[in-house]
Scaffold this motif. Structure first.
Motif, PDB file in Angstrom:
ATOM      1  N   LYS A 162      68.926  31.940  76.624  1.00  0.00           N
ATOM      2  CA  LYS A 162      68.820  30.530  76.503  1.00  0.00           C
ATOM      3  C   LYS A 162      69.607  29.449  77.407  1.00  0.00           C
ATOM      4  O   LYS A 162      69.480  28.569  77.477  1.00  0.00           O
ATOM      5  CB  LYS A 162      68.903  30.437  75.051  1.00  0.00           C
ATOM      6  CG  LYS A 162      67.583  30.549  74.274  1.00  0.00           C
ATOM      7  CD  LYS A 162      67.531  30.470  72.593  1.00  0.00           C
ATOM      8  CE  LYS A 162      68.591  29.491  72.141  1.00  0.00           C
ATOM      9  NZ  LYS A 162      68.471  29.220  70.605  1.00  0.00           N
ATOM     10  N   ARG A 163      71.212  30.237  77.190  1.00  0.00           N
ATOM     11  CA  ARG A 163      72.112  29.455  77.952  1.00  0.00           C
ATOM     12  C   ARG A 163      71.885  29.286  79.238  1.00  0.00           C
ATOM     13  O   ARG A 163      72.037  28.153  79.935  1.00  0.00           O
ATOM     14  CB  ARG A 163      73.580  29.849  77.216  1.00  0.00           C
ATOM     15  CG  ARG A 163      73.925  29.814  76.151  1.00  0.00           C
ATOM     16  CD  ARG A 163      75.423  29.976  75.970  1.00  0.00           C
ATOM     17  NE  ARG A 163      75.736  31.572  76.344  1.00  0.00           N
ATOM     18  CZ  ARG A 163      75.442  32.601  75.472  1.00  0.00           C
ATOM     19  NH1 ARG A 163      75.286  32.341  74.281  1.00  0.00           N
ATOM     20  NH2 ARG A 163      75.884  33.755  75.998  1.00  0.00           N
ATOM     21  N   THR A 195      75.999  39.230  80.192  1.00  0.00           N
ATOM     22  CA  THR A 195      77.082  39.618  79.284  1.00  0.00           C
ATOM     23  C   THR A 195      77.906  40.657  79.570  1.00  0.00           C
ATOM     24  O   THR A 195      79.169  40.735  79.205  1.00  0.00           O
ATOM     25  CB  THR A 195      76.934  39.049  77.848  1.00  0.00           C
ATOM     26  OG1 THR A 195      75.848  40.396  77.452  1.00  0.00           O
ATOM     27  CG2 THR A 195      76.150  37.769  77.607  1.00  0.00           C
ATOM     28  N   HIS A 203      68.873  37.490  74.314  1.00  0.00           N
ATOM     29  CA  HIS A 203      68.188  36.274  73.937  1.00  0.00           C
ATOM     30  C   HIS A 203      68.875  34.991  74.140  1.00  0.00           C
ATOM     31  O   HIS A 203      68.661  34.256  74.813  1.00  0.00           O
ATOM     32  CB  HIS A 203      67.438  36.139  72.575  1.00  0.00           C
ATOM     33  CG  HIS A 203      66.502  35.119  72.321  1.00  0.00           C
ATOM     34  ND1 HIS A 203      65.381  34.620  73.204  1.00  0.00           N
ATOM     35  CD2 HIS A 203      66.828  34.118  71.371  1.00  0.00           C
ATOM     36  CE1 HIS A 203      64.993  33.658  72.586  1.00  0.00           C
ATOM     37  NE2 HIS A 203      65.690  33.106  71.593  1.00  0.00           N
ATOM     38  N   ASP A 204      70.068  35.003  73.220  1.00  0.00           N
ATOM     39  CA  ASP A 204      71.074  33.781  73.340  1.00  0.00           C
ATOM     40  C   ASP A 204      71.470  33.470  74.929  1.00  0.00           C
ATOM     41  O   ASP A 204      71.775  32.405  75.007  1.00  0.00           O
ATOM     42  CB  ASP A 204      72.328  34.030  72.419  1.00  0.00           C
ATOM     43  CG  ASP A 204      71.796  34.117  71.004  1.00  0.00           C
ATOM     44  OD1 ASP A 204      70.744  33.511  70.689  1.00  0.00           O
ATOM     45  OD2 ASP A 204      72.205  34.765  69.958  1.00  0.00           O
ATOM     46  N   ASP A 228      68.502  44.099  68.881  1.00  0.00           N
ATOM     47  CA  ASP A 228      68.464  42.983  69.667  1.00  0.00           C
ATOM     48  C   ASP A 228      67.442  42.389  70.145  1.00  0.00           C
ATOM     49  O   ASP A 228      66.500  43.130  70.596  1.00  0.00           O
ATOM     50  CB  ASP A 228      69.742  43.599  70.770  1.00  0.00           C
ATOM     51  CG  ASP A 228      71.066  43.446  70.452  1.00  0.00           C
ATOM     52  OD1 ASP A 228      71.529  43.035  69.508  1.00  0.00           O
ATOM     53  OD2 ASP A 228      71.895  44.166  71.290  1.00  0.00           O
TER      54      ASP A 228
END
Length: 132
Positions: free
Chosen positions: A73-74, A35, A69-70, A43
């Motif tokens: 996962k994606r 990102t 982490h998010d 975090d």
């Protein structure tokens, strides 16, 4: 030439030690590789393989990246979709079909007609019929 030898995991499941995690985060400027967001205290940070292990990637320092982490996962979910498609295609090309789940299903080699007769789909031969 590196001043410190590159870390390589003894197994595919071996997690990188804290010193290696610090080097990975320093290499990325303390930002998420997916990102671009800077890491903040608190975090949840994961260490992801750039080239997945199932595609021949190694569990080495140069194949790891620090990610939120998010976002991890994606990315993992998208990779799982691709891996499933690759596995289905591989099985298809090798002639490995689905096993019949129950007689009369589309994957079964037998078909029951509305008249009660059972037909072998491979030969077209009538095997049996309904009892009076």
């Amino acid at each position: 030439m590196r001043a410190v030898p590159e870390w390589a995991g003894a197994t595919d499941n071996a997690p990188p030690p804290p010193r290696v995690k610090d080097r990975i985060r320093d290499r990325q400027g303390n930002k998420c590789a997916l990102t671009g967001k800077p890491f903040a205290p608190g975090d949840k940070i994961d260490y992801d393989h750039i080239t997945p292990l199932w595609l021949g990637g190694a569990n080495r320092e140069n194949n790891l990246q620090a990610v939120l982490h998010d976002a991890h996962k994606r990315k993992t979910q998208m990779e799982a979709t691709v891996r499933a498609k690759v596995n289905r295609t591989r099985k298809k090309h090798r002639g490995i079909g689905k096993e019949p789940t129950m007689p009369g299903s589309r994957n079964s080699c037998f078909k029951k007609l509305i008249t009660g007769e059972v037909v072998d789909r491979r030969t077209g031969e009538v095997i049996g019929g309904s009892r009076p």
